[in-house]
Design a protein around this motif. Structure first.
Motif, short mmCIF file in Angstrom:
data_model
loop_
_atom_site.label_atom_id
_atom_site.label_comp_id
_atom_site.label_asym_id
_atom_site.label_seq_id
_atom_site.Cartn_x
_atom_site.Cartn_y
_atom_site.Cartn_z
N UNK A 291 -47.89 -22.92 -63.65
CA UNK A 291 -46.46 -22.74 -63.87
C UNK A 291 -46.14 -21.28 -63.59
N UNK A 292 -44.86 -20.99 -63.32
CA UNK A 292 -44.45 -19.60 -63.17
C UNK A 292 -44.46 -18.93 -64.53
N UNK A 293 -44.80 -17.66 -64.55
CA UNK A 293 -44.82 -16.87 -65.78
C UNK A 293 -43.39 -16.36 -66.00
N UNK A 294 -42.81 -16.71 -67.14
CA UNK A 294 -41.41 -16.41 -67.42
C UNK A 294 -41.15 -14.92 -67.58
N UNK A 295 -39.92 -14.52 -67.28
CA UNK A 295 -39.50 -13.13 -67.47
C UNK A 295 -39.78 -12.70 -68.90
N UNK B 44 -58.79 -12.35 -53.42
CA UNK B 44 -57.45 -11.78 -53.35
C UNK B 44 -56.78 -11.73 -54.71
N UNK B 45 -55.58 -11.17 -54.74
CA UNK B 45 -54.87 -11.02 -55.99
C UNK B 45 -54.28 -12.33 -56.48
N UNK B 46 -54.36 -12.53 -57.80
CA UNK B 46 -53.70 -13.66 -58.44
C UNK B 46 -53.11 -13.19 -59.76
N UNK B 47 -52.30 -14.05 -60.38
CA UNK B 47 -51.70 -13.79 -61.68
C UNK B 47 -52.21 -14.82 -62.67
N UNK B 48 -52.28 -14.41 -63.92
CA UNK B 48 -52.74 -15.27 -65.02
C UNK B 48 -51.96 -14.87 -66.26
N UNK B 49 -51.46 -15.86 -67.02
CA UNK B 49 -50.84 -15.51 -68.30
C UNK B 49 -51.79 -14.61 -69.07
N UNK B 50 -51.27 -13.57 -69.73
CA UNK B 50 -52.14 -12.72 -70.53
C UNK B 50 -52.61 -13.46 -71.77
N UNK B 51 -51.74 -14.26 -72.35
CA UNK B 51 -52.11 -15.08 -73.50
C UNK B 51 -52.63 -16.41 -72.99
N UNK B 52 -53.67 -16.95 -73.61
CA UNK B 52 -54.22 -18.23 -73.14
C UNK B 52 -53.15 -19.31 -73.02
N UNK C 209 -52.96 -30.17 -66.15
CA UNK C 209 -53.62 -31.46 -66.36
C UNK C 209 -53.04 -32.60 -65.52
N UNK C 210 -51.82 -32.47 -65.05
CA UNK C 210 -51.19 -33.55 -64.27
C UNK C 210 -51.66 -33.46 -62.83
N UNK C 211 -52.95 -33.64 -62.63
CA UNK C 211 -53.60 -33.34 -61.36
C UNK C 211 -53.10 -34.13 -60.16
N UNK C 212 -52.46 -35.27 -60.39
CA UNK C 212 -51.98 -36.07 -59.27
C UNK C 212 -50.58 -35.67 -58.82
N UNK C 213 -49.98 -34.72 -59.54
CA UNK C 213 -48.61 -34.29 -59.29
C UNK C 213 -48.60 -32.89 -58.70
N UNK C 214 -47.73 -32.65 -57.73
CA UNK C 214 -47.58 -31.32 -57.14
C UNK C 214 -47.28 -30.32 -58.26
N UNK C 215 -48.07 -29.26 -58.41
CA UNK C 215 -47.86 -28.29 -59.49
C UNK C 215 -46.48 -27.64 -59.44
N UNK C 216 -45.88 -27.38 -60.60
CA UNK C 216 -44.53 -26.81 -60.64
C UNK C 216 -44.43 -25.42 -60.02
#
Length: 167
Positions: free
Chosen positions: A45-49, A71-79, A84-91
């Motif tokens: 998911x996108x990390x909210x403002x 390469x560079x990626x982003x990860x929520x700082x908090x876990x 889990x909805x692996x059959x669906x295009x990620x948001x």
């Protein structure tokens, strides 16, 4: 054929959340999201403002070799919860297009398999690639910056044997 969209492994994210080093042996940088454009590779998911995020070097391959793109990626700082909805295009896949590219069982790029693909056809392009014997999995990457987004795997559906039911 069924496909599944795979987020970065939970073990990779947990390593980073616990203070582990990134693919370059450095500590991830912390910044605050100012809105869309910071897709988390764990929850997809996108990390909210206003939310803090980690910026780090990531290598989605099991070992170093010439084709192991880092390469560079982003990860929520908090876990966050792994996608889990692996059959669906990620948001987080909200751009108009992405690079969709196949990799062989040796984790190397299969030449000629990569193409800039409209977002709405990512699943069908992945199915087409995964039907090939020389492609083990597919990456979705930014069409603008080549950043790793997620992985797509083939899901084997069990075949049912023609057997008579005992009554």
């Amino acid at each position: 054929m069924t496909i599944s969209f795979k987020a970065m492994p939970a073990a990779d994210a947990e390593h980073l959340w616990k203070g582990g080093a990134d693919a370059y042996g450095r500590q991830p940088e912390t910044m605050t999201s100012d809105g869309p454009g910071y897709p988390c590779r764990h929850c997809l998911k996108n990390i909210d403002a206003g939310e803090e995020l980690l910026v780090l070097a990531y290598r989605p391959f099991p070992e170093l070799q010439p084709y192991a793109e880092t390469g560079p990626i982003f990860l929520h700082k908090q876990p966050c919860r792994r996608y889990a909805a692996e059959e669906v295009l990620p948001p987080m896949l909200a751009s108009t297009d992405y690079i969709v590219r196949g990799y062989g069982p040796d984790d190397r790029i299969v030449y000629g398999s990569g193409a800039v693909t409209p977002t709405e056809t990512i699943a069908s392009r992945a199915e087409e690639l995964l039907a090939r014997d020389d492609i083990a999995y597919v990456h979705v990457r930014s069409a603008r910056n080549n950043c790793y987004q997620c992985r797509i795997d083939k899901v084997e559906v069990p075949a049912f044997a023609d057997t008579a039911l005992a009554i």
